[in-house]
Design a protein around this motif. Structure first.
Motif, PDB file in Angstrom:
ATOM      1  N   ASP A  74     157.099  27.769  61.275  1.00 25.74           N
ATOM      2  CA  ASP A  74     158.104  28.503  61.752  1.00 25.74           C
ATOM      3  C   ASP A  74     158.613  28.041  63.313  1.00 25.74           C
ATOM      4  N   GLY A  75     159.726  28.178  63.354  1.00 20.98           N
ATOM      5  CA  GLY A  75     160.289  28.033  65.059  1.00 20.98           C
ATOM      6  C   GLY A  75     160.981  29.226  65.623  1.00 20.98           C
ATOM      7  N   ASP A  76     161.317  29.124  66.777  1.00 20.69           N
ATOM      8  CA  ASP A  76     161.920  30.201  67.235  1.00 20.69           C
ATOM      9  C   ASP A  76     163.270  30.830  66.415  1.00 20.69           C
ATOM     10  N   CYS A  77     163.340  32.117  66.184  1.00 23.40           N
ATOM     11  CA  CYS A  77     164.193  32.698  65.349  1.00 23.40           C
ATOM     12  C   CYS A  77     165.141  33.494  65.899  1.00 23.40           C
ATOM     13  N   SER A  78     166.533  32.997  66.150  1.00 22.13           N
ATOM     14  CA  SER A  78     167.261  33.817  66.769  1.00 22.13           C
ATOM     15  C   SER A  78     168.155  34.916  65.827  1.00 22.13           C
ATOM     16  N   ASP A  79     167.788  34.695  64.487  1.00 23.03           N
ATOM     17  CA  ASP A  79     168.654  35.458  63.564  1.00 23.03           C
ATOM     18  C   ASP A  79     167.426  36.720  63.397  1.00 23.03           C
ATOM     19  N   ARG A  80     167.584  37.859  63.520  1.00 22.17           N
ATOM     20  CA  ARG A  80     166.523  39.134  63.619  1.00 22.17           C
ATOM     21  C   ARG A  80     165.912  39.249  62.116  1.00 22.17           C
ATOM     22  N   LEU A  81     167.028  39.156  60.972  1.00 18.39           N
ATOM     23  CA  LEU A  81     166.358  39.254  59.680  1.00 18.39           C
ATOM     24  C   LEU A  81     165.417  38.271  59.365  1.00 18.39           C
ATOM     25  N   ALA A  82     165.813  36.948  59.727  1.00 18.53           N
ATOM     26  CA  ALA A  82     164.873  35.843  59.323  1.00 18.53           C
ATOM     27  C   ALA A  82     163.564  36.003  60.114  1.00 18.53           C
ATOM     28  N   ALA A  83     163.617  36.530  61.435  1.00 18.24           N
ATOM     29  CA  ALA A  83     162.575  36.690  62.013  1.00 18.24           C
ATOM     30  C   ALA A  83     161.376  37.803  61.530  1.00 18.24           C
ATOM     31  N   VAL A  84     162.177  38.880  60.921  1.00 17.41           N
ATOM     32  CA  VAL A  84     161.138  39.941  60.502  1.00 17.41           C
ATOM     33  C   VAL A  84     160.744  39.395  59.343  1.00 17.41           C
ATOM     34  N   ARG A  85     161.287  38.489  58.445  1.00 15.38           N
ATOM     35  CA  ARG A  85     160.609  38.062  57.173  1.00 15.38           C
ATOM     36  C   ARG A  85     159.746  37.105  57.639  1.00 15.38           C
ATOM     37  N   GLN A  86     159.910  36.393  58.704  1.00 21.39           N
ATOM     38  CA  GLN A  86     158.481  35.137  58.949  1.00 21.39           C
ATOM     39  C   GLN A  86     157.452  36.211  59.388  1.00 21.39           C
ATOM     40  N   GLU A  87     157.762  37.238  60.043  1.00 23.22           N
ATOM     41  CA  GLU A  87     156.724  38.108  60.604  1.00 23.22           C
ATOM     42  C   GLU A  87     155.711  38.770  59.492  1.00 23.22           C
ATOM     43  N   ARG A  88     156.537  39.214  58.506  1.00 24.84           N
ATOM     44  CA  ARG A  88     156.003  40.029  57.285  1.00 24.84           C
ATOM     45  C   ARG A  88     155.112  38.926  56.407  1.00 24.84           C
ATOM     46  N   ARG A  89     155.689  37.726  56.130  1.00 21.71           N
ATOM     47  CA  ARG A  89     155.264  36.785  55.649  1.00 21.71           C
ATOM     48  C   ARG A  89     153.743  36.224  56.228  1.00 21.71           C
ATOM     49  N   ALA A  90     153.803  36.170  57.597  1.00 23.80           N
ATOM     50  CA  ALA A  90     152.785  35.697  58.322  1.00 23.80           C
ATOM     51  C   ALA A  90     151.604  36.952  58.235  1.00 23.80           C
ATOM     52  N   ASP A  91     152.039  38.184  58.356  1.00 24.38           N
ATOM     53  CA  ASP A  91     150.884  39.234  57.989  1.00 24.38           C
ATOM     54  C   ASP A  91     150.468  39.251  56.495  1.00 24.38           C
ATOM     55  N   TRP A  92     151.215  39.174  55.582  1.00 24.96           N
ATOM     56  CA  TRP A  92     150.787  39.117  54.219  1.00 24.96           C
ATOM     57  C   TRP A  92     149.843  38.002  53.871  1.00 24.96           C
ATOM     58  N   GLU A  93     150.272  36.781  54.476  1.00 27.12           N
ATOM     59  CA  GLU A  93     149.376  35.855  54.340  1.00 27.12           C
ATOM     60  C   GLU A  93     148.086  35.721  54.926  1.00 27.12           C
ATOM     61  N   ALA A  94     148.202  36.135  56.187  1.00 26.11           N
ATOM     62  CA  ALA A  94     147.003  36.232  57.029  1.00 26.11           C
ATOM     63  C   ALA A  94     146.045  37.635  56.321  1.00 26.11           C
ATOM     64  N   ALA A  95     146.479  38.449  55.819  1.00 24.38           N
ATOM     65  CA  ALA A  95     145.722  39.587  55.453  1.00 24.38           C
ATOM     66  C   ALA A  95     145.124  38.972  54.096  1.00 24.38           C
ATOM     67  N   ARG A  96     145.873  38.285  53.169  1.00 22.13           N
ATOM     68  CA  ARG A  96     145.143  37.950  51.997  1.00 22.13           C
ATOM     69  C   ARG A  96     143.964  36.911  52.329  1.00 22.13           C
ATOM     70  N   LYS A  97     144.155  36.219  53.333  1.00 22.37           N
ATOM     71  CA  LYS A  97     143.038  35.185  53.713  1.00 22.37           C
ATOM     72  C   LYS A  97     141.685  36.050  54.277  1.00 22.37           C
ATOM     73  N   LEU A  98     142.273  36.986  55.152  1.00 21.20           N
ATOM     74  CA  LEU A  98     141.192  37.501  55.824  1.00 21.20           C
ATOM     75  C   LEU A  98     140.370  38.641  55.205  1.00 21.20           C
ATOM     76  N   ILE A  99     141.042  39.061  53.950  1.00 21.45           N
ATOM     77  CA  ILE A  99     140.346  40.303  53.160  1.00 21.45           C
ATOM     78  C   ILE A  99     140.526  39.831  51.781  1.00 21.45           C
ATOM     79  N   ALA A 100     139.346  39.335  51.344  1.00 23.09           N
ATOM     80  CA  ALA A 100     139.036  38.843  49.669  1.00 23.09           C
ATOM     81  C   ALA A 100     138.920  40.076  49.085  1.00 23.09           C
ATOM     82  N   ILE A 101     139.599  40.154  48.072  1.00 20.95           N
ATOM     83  CA  ILE A 101     139.443  41.037  46.966  1.00 20.95           C
ATOM     84  C   ILE A 101     138.026  41.734  46.689  1.00 20.95           C
TER      85      ILE A 101
END
Length: 152
Positions: A74-101
């Protein structure tokens, strides 16, 4: 170095160590005072910057989140919608790896509240909420009514 073998051999859940993965990738972690965020990935400088003064759980979660930005390049994202998508994806992927079922299911057997569950799983309450929402939260005893209120 290919990232794929490194990630395939990395443990998940309680044993997930994002700082070790960043180190193996040659990405330095810089701790410094930050005004309004806990962490950031700088593609330009090929480094992760995190706020000094975080506790070990906060730091682990921030590093997992920033590692996902590194892996997605990911790079700096001047598009607000794209930035929100990057942040959500990073949260989801991090949470999946940090919290095993399996870890989540074990803690759900005895933890009586959200705070205790997050502490036992060594994650922030916010990332636990992200993971529960990712799993749709059905059957988890401490799911907050109304779901997540985070924007990214």
């Amino acid at each position: 170095m290919s990232v794929t073998p490194l990630l395939l051999s990395a443990p998940t859940g309680l044993h997930y160590a994002p700082e070790a993965i960043l180190e193996e990738l040659g990405i330095p972690v810089v701790r410094t005072w930050l005004r309004d965020t806990w962490g950031a990935w700088s593609r330009e400088h090929r480094s992760v910057v995190i706020a000094s003064g975080l506790n070990s759980v906060q730091e682990r979660c921030v590093l997992a989140h920033e590692l996902e930005h590194v892996l997605a390049d990911d790079g700096d994202c001047s598009d607000r919608l794209a930035a929100v998508r990057q942040e959500r994806r990073a949260d989801w992927e991090a949470a999946r790896k940090l919290i095993a079922i399996s870890d989540l299911a074990e803690v759900a057997q005895w933890a009586t509240d959200f705070h205790t569950a997050a502490a036992e799983l060594r994650v922030t309450e916010r990332l636990l909420e992200v993971r529960l929402n990712d799993l749709r939260g059905e059957g988890w005893p401490w799911r907050r009514p109304g779901g997540s209120r985070i924007a990214g």
